[in-house]
Design a protein around this motif. Structure first.
Motif, PDB file in Angstrom:
ATOM      1  N   HIS A 289       0.841  -1.207   0.000  1.00  0.00           N
ATOM      2  CA  HIS A 289       0.000   0.000   0.000  1.00  0.00           C
ATOM      3  C   HIS A 289       0.871   1.250   0.000  1.00  0.00           C
ATOM      4  O   HIS A 289       0.627   2.200  -0.749  1.00  0.00           O
ATOM      5  CB  HIS A 289      -0.907  -0.053   1.231  1.00  0.00           C
TER       6      HIS A 289
ATOM      7  N   VAL B 180       1.095   4.663  -2.411  1.00  0.00           N
ATOM      8  CA  VAL B 180       0.953   6.038  -1.921  1.00  0.00           C
ATOM      9  C   VAL B 180       2.154   6.887  -2.369  1.00  0.00           C
ATOM     10  O   VAL B 180       2.002   8.021  -2.816  1.00  0.00           O
ATOM     11  CB  VAL B 180       0.847   6.037  -0.372  1.00  0.00           C
TER      12      VAL B 180
ATOM     13  N   THR C 195       2.244  13.004   2.354  1.00  0.00           N
ATOM     14  CA  THR C 195       2.479  11.585   2.112  1.00  0.00           C
ATOM     15  C   THR C 195       3.117  10.924   3.329  1.00  0.00           C
ATOM     16  O   THR C 195       2.723   9.826   3.739  1.00  0.00           O
ATOM     17  CB  THR C 195       3.400  11.408   0.879  1.00  0.00           C
TER      18      THR C 195
ATOM     19  N   ARG D  55       0.596  10.603   6.036  1.00  0.00           N
ATOM     20  CA  ARG D  55      -0.352   9.550   5.692  1.00  0.00           C
ATOM     21  C   ARG D  55       0.253   8.169   5.911  1.00  0.00           C
ATOM     22  O   ARG D  55      -0.401   7.275   6.440  1.00  0.00           O
ATOM     23  CB  ARG D  55      -0.754   9.720   4.232  1.00  0.00           C
ATOM     24  N   LEU D  56       1.510   8.015   5.519  1.00  0.00           N
ATOM     25  CA  LEU D  56       2.165   6.720   5.726  1.00  0.00           C
ATOM     26  C   LEU D  56       2.282   6.411   7.209  1.00  0.00           C
ATOM     27  O   LEU D  56       2.036   5.292   7.651  1.00  0.00           O
ATOM     28  CB  LEU D  56       3.553   6.710   5.072  1.00  0.00           C
TER      29      LEU D  56
ATOM     30  N   ALA E 276      -6.777   1.849   0.711  1.00  0.00           N
ATOM     31  CA  ALA E 276      -6.051   2.724  -0.199  1.00  0.00           C
ATOM     32  C   ALA E 276      -6.584   4.142  -0.275  1.00  0.00           C
ATOM     33  O   ALA E 276      -5.851   5.054  -0.573  1.00  0.00           O
ATOM     34  CB  ALA E 276      -6.050   2.124  -1.603  1.00  0.00           C
TER      35      ALA E 276
ATOM     36  N   GLY F   3      -7.333   6.939   3.791  1.00  0.00           N
ATOM     37  CA  GLY F   3      -6.720   6.546   5.040  1.00  0.00           C
ATOM     38  C   GLY F   3      -7.760   6.417   6.131  1.00  0.00           C
ATOM     39  O   GLY F   3      -7.461   6.560   7.304  1.00  0.00           O
TER      40      GLY F   3
END
Ligand SMILES: [Zn+2]
Length: 494
Positions: free
Chosen positions: A330, A334, A355, A358-359, A400, A403
């Motif tokens: 995933h 991203v 990003t 989000r990760l 995906a 989030g």
């Protein structure tokens, strides 16, 4: 004396010295030994992988004056060997197909080919980038290939094999040159540094080799650039030349992500950018790190697919254990989306930062293994029963989209503490969108809900996921009205 670029200075001179194309070198050695050298060869492969080098070694082997006949070990001392190595031998004609692509050049070649070689055994034509020839030129060439004079050998090379007509390919012995593995390039660079008496640590050279992406020539050119500065391979120089962050810096970012520490990840990114690395290169490096972790997670940390020096392998292997494989897959998606969005974006840095956040958050929310661990930490015991664990593990972990995890089942521990529900009942926590106001809280009364929310475990879990108590599902529903069952489905659907 003019400075000789490393790629030329350290070009392999014998079949034994060839780096990364050993199977081809072995086949050619055997062909020479057994006297079965083909009259035409086609060398295919990307640039800088050794096609011209191999062609010259083969030409030397066929024409070396130090021996009575063709030899797999050319002397590299005779006039023929020296001239061939320089690329200006009378009998070994090197033609750049890209700039001599017309029929006239090939006609001239044919006219000359009928004459015997001036001093050696063979007249050898090496046509580089042969795919560039015009159709007429190919047709003219084909005639010579069909009935070549015994003293003529052809070696063609191309970076685009699919553009070479099948009629030509079928008359050649074809060798596909592979991209040279990073570790082999790194070894070669280390050897060159040793001979040049230049200080360079292995990790730094590995990064140079990786940037060369399979091309020895590119690797040596990068080394040239590095050495043109201080004559020493340092981290600062590598960042200047490659523009890529150090592996340990990338590991620090990923480590922060693994811990769900978005702030730390952003701090590391800022430090990387300050050192002169561009955003897109930072994103690429992050993508590489995720790829390596995914490989470590699926193939094991010692997989040769992982492009890392030994010193970094362990770190990436340990890091990979902190993610589930689907989370890594995933993550790559991203990162790829961020890389694509960078071009032309006026908020490029914000995009990359988002990003990272989000990760980091995705790991916190999405990875079921870490969810289970967190719940174990909260309850002080594993979720009751294998069934509860399976329920959690079976949830899609990719998420995906935005989030936003769908609802998360809290195994019976919650219900047990609540004391009211059946032993294997479970609560649902949904986030982040609150349920529509019209929807009453399923089968629970307001008093019951207040009671549940007092439970420290429920408070912790809802806090952790930014969730809210929506419903309590019971596996033995007879006591409940039918619409409560319906509601539990709604909660599930998010
Ligand atoms: Zn020789």
């Amino acid at each position: 004396m003019a400075y000789l670029v490393l790629a030329r200075k350290y070009r392999s001179r014998t079949f034994e010295e060839v780096v990364g194309q050993e199977p081809i070198a072995r086949t050619l050695v055997n062909a020479i030994k057994s006297g079965r050298v083909s009259h035409a060869y086609l060398f295919t492969g990307t640039r800088g992988v050794g096609k011209t080098t191999m062609a010259r070694i083969l030409a030397k082997g066929l024409n070396c004056l130090g021996d009575d006949g063709p030899t797999p070990q050319p002397c590299n001392k005779c006039d023929a060997c020296l001239a061939i190595a320089r690329g200006d031998d009378v009998d070994v004609v090197e033609i750049d197909g890209a700039s001599n692509r017309g029929i006239d050049q090939i006609r001239e070649l044919r006219a000359n080919a009928i004459f015997a070689p001036a001093r050696c055994r063979y007249k050898i034509y090496y046509i580089d980038e042969v795919h560039s020839l015009t159709r007429d030129a190919f047709n003219a060439l084909l005639k010579t290939l069909e009935e070549p004079p015994g003293h003529v050998k052809f070696i063609f090379s191309t970076t685009e094999a699919e553009k070479v007509p099948a009629t030509i390919v079928s008359r050649c012995q074809r060798f596909d040159f592979r991209n040279i593995p990073t570790c082999r390039i790194a070894e070669h660079l280390a050897m060159v540094c040793g001979k040049e008496k230049v200080k360079a640590d292995d990790d730094a050279l590995f990064r140079v080799a990786r940037a060369a992406a399979g091309s020895m020539r590119d690797g040596l050119s990068l080394l040239d650039q590095l050495l043109s500065g201080l004559g020493e391979v340092t981290d600062e120089e590598i960042i200047r030349v490659l523009g890529t962050p150090g592996d340990e810096r990338v590991v620090a970012i990923v480590s922060a992500i693994a811990g769900g520490e978005a702030a730390a990840a952003l701090g590391e990114l800022a430090r990387i950018l300050e050192s002169g690395v561009t955003l897109s290169s930072a994103v690429t490096s992050l993508g590489d790190a995720y790829r390596n972790m995914m490989l470590a997670s699926t193939c094991g940390a010692d997989s040769e697919l992982i492009e890392l020096p030994e010193s970094q392998r362990e770190a990436i292997g340990t890091l990979a254990e902190r993610f589930s494989t689907p989370t890594l897959v995933h993550g790559i998606g991203v990162i790829q989306a961020a890389g694509r969005g960078l071009r032309g974006s006026s908020v490029a840095r914000a995009l990359v930062e988002a990003t990272l956040v989000r990760l980091a958050e995705a790991e916190k929310f999405v990875d079921s293994d870490s969810l289970i661990r967190r719940i174990e930490d909260l309850t002080g015991s594993p979720p009751a029963g294998a069934r509860g664990r399976k329920d959690l593990a079976a949830r899609p972990r990719g998420g995906a989209g935005a989030g936003d995890p769908s609802s998360v089942s809290i195994p019976s521990a919650v219900a047990d503490r609540r004391g009211g529900a059946a032993a294997d009942g479970s609560s649902s926590v949904s986030s982040p969108s609150p349920p529509p106001a019209a929807r009453a809280f399923g089968g629970i009364s307001t008093a019951e809900r207040t009671e549940i929310l007092k439970d420290p475990l429920v408070t912790a879990v809802t806090g952790l996921f930014g969730g809210e108590l929506v419903d309590v599902r019971r596996d033995s529903p007879p006591a409940e009205p039918p619409d409560a069952v319906e509601n539990s489905d709604v909660a599930e659907g998010n």
